[in-house]
Design an enzyme around this catalytic site. Structure first.
Site: not given
Length: 440
Positions: A79, A148, A172
């Site tokens: 990420k 996210s 997330s």
């Protein structure tokens, strides 16, 4: 079967046994990325040449006869809030486009030292909050992948990566895993270092893993669960043989608490039906938690902590670029600036109070079952969905996992969330694996 469709454990075993090379594996993923990335947009940074070079280095190392790390040759997506010294780290904002650092996140360092190949950086929502990025859901390009950790979930779901690292401050990891039909695991708070990652909240930020099997969760976890002096929350946790330990059978069938939470009313009607069916299938193993109102204040407490911490940790972006950051992020920071210190202190104190009360149930039950989300992934890419079914467990720092077991009325995946006792992650994952085998 093409290598890109294999689990992480299968990939590692086949590389070790010379059934294919790291370069052949890389080319399989590159072919997949070239076919689907233009539709899904999971990658914030991917360099084909660099990926092949790293794969060639992995092959040369293996052929030299040198000892191999436990993840040797395994490609992993990261990420784009975790620093990498050889790739840009953009945090999902145009304000950091092309931003590079000399250092790297502790998670990235541990993965590299174990022989993994960092294949690229995946899309995150802006500064890991709610303002969406460019990623689409692999099951339906008109729907959100969640956030996210949008790109991490989508990359694994579309077989563009076998494993991906994400993070969770509210929902997330669990939410995008549910929407994208993959396994998403958030370990207990304090087991994985956040050093070198964008900080939203020291008390709430937690690192997570996306993959295809429970075994893969154990395989990656045993590498990244390390005490780190740079992250004072981290603890020593025994992880030897974790990938095989999580597959062991219980001496007797596990018992689960089914928790609706105060947000049950927001679950869509089809999901309610699916969870009722699940309850019936597991009726010998499940007991309902009777007092959902017990958790009512948690949502307020979590928001106070998260937004107050964001107001401090993201103050540069707000003070210097207030009109360039997303509306949702700006509003959250402004709310965070308005809370009183006594409200923050109360919210922090109640973390321990709530957990002491709920931990008693683990004297008689192995884990909690609850929805992962309010239903299928919503239509549109601007709204990443609600994290409300994850909030309680993130606030309490408990391990949680989304299992791709159910389907919605539009044939989109719906995750079943399993939650465990803090720092009992191996037994918790074993219970999750039992549930997955029982229901699929």
């Amino acid at each position: 079967m093409k290598p890109c469709f294999l689990s992480a454990k299968q990939i590692i075993d086949k590389i070790k046994n010379s059934e294919f090379s790291s370069v052949e594996l890389a080319n399989s993923f590159i072919e997949r990325i070239e076919e689907f990335e233009k539709k899904i947009h999971a990658w914030a940074f991917f360099d084909k040449k660099s990926f092949l070079e790293k794969s060639k280095e992995a092959d040369d190392w293996r052929l030299s006869g040198k000892p191999l790390g436990p993840l040797h040759g395994l490609p992993i997506a990261i990420k784009d809030i975790f620093k990498t010294d050889d790739m840009p780290t953009g945090y999902g904002t145009s304000l950091k486009d092309g931003h590079r650092t000399r250092d790297e996140a502790e998670v990235v360092r541990l993965l590299k030292n174990a022989g993994a190949i960092i294949m690229g950086k995946t899309v995150t929502t802006e500064l890991a909050y709610f303002d969406a990025g460019k990623t689409a859901n692999p099951y339906d390009y008109s729907r959100t992948p969640g956030g996210s950790s949008s790109g991490s979930a989508a990359a694994v779901a579309s077989f563009m990566a076998p494993v991906a690292i994400g993070s969770q401050t509210n929902g997330s990891v669990i939410r995008p895993a549910s929407y994208c039909g993959v396994i998403g695991y958030k370990p207990s708070y304090g087991l994985v270092s956040r050093s070198g990652a964008l900080r939203l909240s020291f008390l709430l930020d937690q690192v997570g893993i996306f993959g295809r099997t429970i075994e893969d969760m154990g395989l990656v976890s045993k590498v990244i669960m390390q005490k780190d002096h740079k992250d004072k929350s981290t603890k020593i946790y025994p992880t030897e043989n974790m990938e095989s330990s999580v597959l062991k059978d219980h001496p007797f069938e596990p018992k689960f608490f089914f928790v609706e939470t105060p947000k049950w009313k927001n679950l869509d009607s089809n999901s309610k039906k699916e969870f009722e069916k699940l309850r019936k299938k597991l009726q010998k193993n499940v007991v309902d938690f009777q007092d959902a109102s017990f958790f009512e204040k948690v949502f307020e407490y979590q928001q106070i902590i998260m937004e107050t911490d964001m107001a401090y940790n993201l103050s540069y972006f707000y003070n210097e670029h207030k009109n360039k950051i997303g509306k949702k992020l700006r509003e959250a920071i402004e709310r965070g600036q308005s809370y009183k210190s006594k409200d923050y202190a109360e919210a922090v104190d109640h973390m321990e109070v709530y957990y002491e009360n709920i931990s008693e149930m683990f004297n008689h039950f192995h884990a909690i079952i609850t929805p992962a989300t309010t239903g299928e992934a919503p239509k549109g890419l601007d709204y990443t969905g609600s994290p409300e079914f994850c909030t309680i467990w993130t606030y309490l720092g408990m391990p949680s996992i989304s299992l791709p077991i159910l389907n919605g009325s539009n044939k989109m995946p719906i995750g079943v969330q399993v939650v465990g006792e803090k720092f009992d992650d191996v037994r918790f994952l074993r219970s999750a694996n039992w549930l997955l085998k029982k229901l699929t």
